[in-house]
Design an enzyme around this catalytic site. Structure first.
Site, mmCIF file in Angstrom:
data_model
loop_
_atom_site.group_PDB
_atom_site.id
_atom_site.type_symbol
_atom_site.label_atom_id
_atom_site.label_comp_id
_atom_site.label_asym_id
_atom_site.label_seq_id
_atom_site.Cartn_x
_atom_site.Cartn_y
_atom_site.Cartn_z
ATOM 1 N N HIS A 1 0.738 -0.982 0.012
ATOM 2 C CA HIS A 1 -0.029 -0.003 -0.060
ATOM 3 C C HIS A 1 0.829 1.249 0.167
ATOM 4 C CE1 HIS A 1 0.256 -0.134 4.543
ATOM 5 N NE2 HIS A 1 0.383 0.854 4.326
ATOM 6 N N SER B 1 4.713 2.835 7.941
ATOM 7 C CA SER B 1 4.281 1.361 7.306
ATOM 8 C C SER B 1 5.311 0.886 6.406
ATOM 9 C CB SER B 1 3.216 1.654 6.300
ATOM 10 O OG SER B 1 1.864 1.951 6.918
ATOM 11 N N ASP C 1 0.415 -7.821 1.420
ATOM 12 C CA ASP C 1 0.644 -6.174 1.536
ATOM 13 C C ASP C 1 1.994 -5.947 1.717
ATOM 14 O OD1 ASP C 1 0.230 -3.510 1.738
ATOM 15 O OD2 ASP C 1 -0.130 -3.623 4.236
#
Length: 410
Positions: free
Chosen positions: A135, A249, A165
């Site tokens: 992402h 992230s 992911d």
């Protein structure tokens, strides 16, 4: 004689006076000390000892601090910032109207739309490899990497996988000084030290470090791959209370030895939640990045059906069309069978209700994908289905699908 008696009485009086006064002073001092110690709840005899850290506790503090500093020094240069650039349409200036230019015309400019973190994990020849979250780089036209020393480098996307992911980037290795070492995430214990390194809120805060513990292992967290508001897959993640914010992230979660135990990926956030971050376990990371390096995607098995959750079907349809008991709500309804797919070859039909795979219960789409992805292409599985109210079993040989399933397709 009277004079002698009088002198004796005077001597006795002053001895009594001074004795009583001295006793009173001693009593007042003792009382004051007792009151003082009671107010602080500290035993007088141990006041100095209790307020001075013992040699053992001081040594423990130094060891704890040294562990964090050592882990950061070993690891931080391997953690980078990742920038996602996309072409963004922008309308012409309002003043164009007076020049006769159509305001509906737009021009596209390459713009920074988001930043995250990444971790350098390998140097091979003159190239280095970075793992980050899918992402973080999703839909990117260009990706750049900001190294720990501030150097900005263009990166190439080698592969990405929406379900796990994870994504792999490649950059020239000449600016890389450190690569991460992987730990065995299966050996991670609850309560172990966890250190998060990344770029919260963007590269301005790159190489930020937060510290906590591993709060849980094998946490099942539902994820929505296609952004339709429904969970598509259940991920098994590490939970930590180390502060994780937007921009973290793709960054590193490391242990006290500076080894990677997970890639930070998400957190639960609300006014009632604090300190619930999640990371993809390092063993899963190693498995997925190997596949992405080899094929650019993760090729998973597929049944070749489009489906709906049974609990989304109206009661009348469940009873009259599917032949189910009105209380049956667990399962997945087959809406379409793709030609020449695993399901087609195995005899699956429209309106079959899948309730299990290899005797493991299937209550919804997430369960179905979780069970399906336990197996490899070419494996044979047994589907437990209900057809027209009758329980049946079908054997299917699993075939391949792309890494990102379309809506309700398995």
């Amino acid at each position: 004689m009277d004079k002698q008696n009088s002198q004796n009485r005077n001597n006795h009086f002053w001895k009594s006076f001074f004795g009583g006064a001295l006793g009173s002073v001693i009593t007042l001092i003792v009382a004051a000390v007792l009151i003082f110690s009671s107010a602080g709840n500290i035993p007088v005899a141990y006041m100095q000892e209790d307020n001075t850290p013992s040699e053992d506790s001081a040594q423990t503090l130094v060891d704890f601090e040294s562990a964090i500093i050592g882990a950061v020094e070993k690891t931080s240069d391997a953690v980078v910032s990742v920038s996602n650039y996309q072409y963004v349409s922008s309308p012409e200036s309002i003043f164009s109207y007076y020049s006769g230019i159509d305001l509906n015309n737009t021009e596209e400019t390459l713009s920074l739309v988001g930043q995250g973190s990444g971790v350098v994990y390998k140097i091979e020849g003159d190239q280095a490899y970075i793992v980050t979250n899918n992402h973080v780089i999703e839909d990117a036209e260009e990706v750049s990497v900001i190294m720990a020393n501030g150097e900005v480098i263009q990166a190439q996307i080698i592969g990405a996988d929406a379900i796990s992911d994870l994504a792999v980037l490649q950059i020239p290795a000449d600016q890389v000084t450190t690569v991460i070492e992987f730990a065995d995430s299966d050996a991670v214990q609850v309560g172990s030290l966890a250190i998060a390194i990344g770029s919260p809120l963007g590269s301005e805060f790159s190489s930020s470090v937060t510290q906590g513990i591993v709060s849980g292992v094998d946490r099942v967290v539902p994820v929505d791959v296609d952004d339709d508001g429904n969970a598509d897959y259940d991920m098994s993640l590490l939970q930590t209370d180390a502060a994780i914010n937007p921009g973290n992230s793709g960054g590193a979660l490391v242990n006290k030895n500076g080894q990677l135990i997970g890639i930070n990926s998400s957190k639960l956030s609300s006014t009632q939640i604090e300190g619930m971050g999640f990371a993809i376990p390092s063993n899963e990371v190693v498995n997925i990045i190997g596949l992405l390096e080899a094929d650019g995607e993760v090729i998973r098995p597929s049944l070749g059906v489009s489906t709906y959750n049974l609990n989304e079907i109206a009661l009348r349809s469940r009873v009259e069309v599917l032949g189910l008991d009105e209380n049956t709500v667990d399962g997945v309804v087959v809406n379409q069978v793709l030609p020449d797919s695993s399901a087609d070859k195995g005899g699956v039909e429209q309106y079959d209700v899948i309730v299990g795979m290899n005797d493991q219960p299937v209550t919804n789409l997430s369960d179905l994908r979780k069970e399906l992805y336990r197996y490899n292409i070419g494996d044979t599985v047994t589907l437990n289905i209900i057809r027209n109210g009758e329980n049946m079993q079908l054997e299917l040989v699993l075939e391949a699908t792309s890494s990102t399933p379309t809506t309700n397709q398995n």
